[in-house]
Design a protein around this motif. Sequence first.
Motif, PDB file in Angstrom:
ATOM      1  N   GLU A 182       8.760  16.544  51.262  1.00  0.00           N
ATOM      2  CA  GLU A 182       9.785  16.445  50.320  1.00  0.00           C
ATOM      3  C   GLU A 182       9.329  17.324  48.784  1.00  0.00           C
ATOM      4  O   GLU A 182      10.332  17.857  48.197  1.00  0.00           O
ATOM      5  CB  GLU A 182      10.179  15.111  49.852  1.00  0.00           C
ATOM      6  CG  GLU A 182      10.912  14.387  50.750  1.00  0.00           C
ATOM      7  CD  GLU A 182      12.169  14.810  51.442  1.00  0.00           C
ATOM      8  OE1 GLU A 182      12.741  15.629  50.659  1.00  0.00           O
ATOM      9  OE2 GLU A 182      12.656  14.566  52.719  1.00  0.00           O
TER      10      GLU A 182
ATOM     11  N   ASN B 151      11.321  20.575  47.208  1.00  0.00           N
ATOM     12  CA  ASN B 151      11.734  20.478  46.012  1.00  0.00           C
ATOM     13  C   ASN B 151      11.395  21.573  45.179  1.00  0.00           C
ATOM     14  O   ASN B 151      11.828  22.398  44.307  1.00  0.00           O
ATOM     15  CB  ASN B 151      11.337  19.155  45.237  1.00  0.00           C
ATOM     16  CG  ASN B 151      12.617  18.319  45.660  1.00  0.00           C
ATOM     17  OD1 ASN B 151      13.452  18.191  46.370  1.00  0.00           O
ATOM     18  ND2 ASN B 151      11.934  17.005  44.986  1.00  0.00           N
TER      19      ASN B 151
ATOM     20  N   HIS C 224      14.107  23.871  44.002  1.00  0.00           N
ATOM     21  CA  HIS C 224      14.504  23.674  42.550  1.00  0.00           C
ATOM     22  C   HIS C 224      13.733  24.392  41.471  1.00  0.00           C
ATOM     23  O   HIS C 224      13.812  23.979  40.149  1.00  0.00           O
ATOM     24  CB  HIS C 224      14.521  22.072  42.237  1.00  0.00           C
ATOM     25  CG  HIS C 224      15.581  21.243  43.324  1.00  0.00           C
ATOM     26  ND1 HIS C 224      16.667  21.414  43.066  1.00  0.00           N
ATOM     27  CD2 HIS C 224      15.032  20.463  44.077  1.00  0.00           C
ATOM     28  CE1 HIS C 224      17.297  20.642  44.174  1.00  0.00           C
ATOM     29  NE2 HIS C 224      16.438  19.826  44.733  1.00  0.00           N
TER      30      HIS C 224
ATOM     31  N   GLY D  32      15.034  13.088  48.299  1.00  0.00           N
ATOM     32  CA  GLY D  32      13.638  13.570  48.219  1.00  0.00           C
ATOM     33  C   GLY D  32      12.576  12.822  47.416  1.00  0.00           C
ATOM     34  O   GLY D  32      11.882  12.159  47.985  1.00  0.00           O
TER      35      GLY D  32
HETATM   36 MG   LIG Z   1      14.651  17.045  47.388  1.00  0.00          MG
END
Ligand SMILES: [Mg+2]
Length: 147
Positions: A54, A58, A62, A116
Motif C-alpha cells: 500500500e 501510494n 500520489h 490503503g
Molecule cells: Mg493507496
Amino acid sequence: MRNDETINNIKLEYDILKDDFSRAGEASSNIKKILRQLGIDSTIIRKVAIVTYEAEMNIVIHSEGGRITVEIYPTFVIIIAKDEGPGIENISLAMQEGFSTASSKVRELGFGAGMGLPNIEKHSDDFSIKSEKGSSTILTITININE
Ligand SMILES: [Mg+2]
Ligand SMILES: Nc1ncnc2c1ncn2[C@@H]1O[C@H](COP(=O)(O)OP(=O)(O)OP(=O)(O)O)[C@@H](O)[C@H]1O
C-alpha cells in the motif's frame, strides 16, 4: 561500535518511481521473498506485505517518487516510506476509509478505493504519518515479530 544486536540487523532499500505501474509492487514482493528466506512467521510476512504494498502504490500513484526502507530486527520490523512530495494537506481526511483523490485513469486500474492508509494503520503495531502540503510524506510503521 556495533553491538551484537545490530550485527544481525538487515536493512533493505527500494527506490520507487512515480507513475511506474509496470514495476509497481516489485519492492513489496521482494521484501516478502526475503522475509520468507529468513524464516519469519507467515502472519508477520502478510502484515509487512500489505503495508509495504500500500505504501509503495501510494508513492507510485500520489507522489513524485520516493523510497521504502525496511529494517529487520529480531523482534520487530520497521518500514519507512518517504517520498518527494507533494504532501497531504489534510491527514485525518486522507486516513478516512473511502477517501481518495485518485484520478479516473488510476481507478480504472483498480486503485482508488481509499483503503490503503486505513489498511496500513490496521496492520501496524505502531504507525505514524508525517506530511504537509508542499513537503514529503513520511510513514513510519512498526510490525512486531514476537507478540
Ligand atoms: Mg493507496
Ligand atoms: N504518498 C502520498 N503523497 C500524497 N498524497 C497521498 C499519499 N498517500 C496517500 N495520499 C492521499 O491520501 C489519499 C488516501 O490514500 P489511500 O491509500 O488510503 O487511498 P487511495 O490510494 O486513494 O486508494 P487505494 O489505496 O484504496 O487504492 C489518497 O487518495 C491521496 O489523496
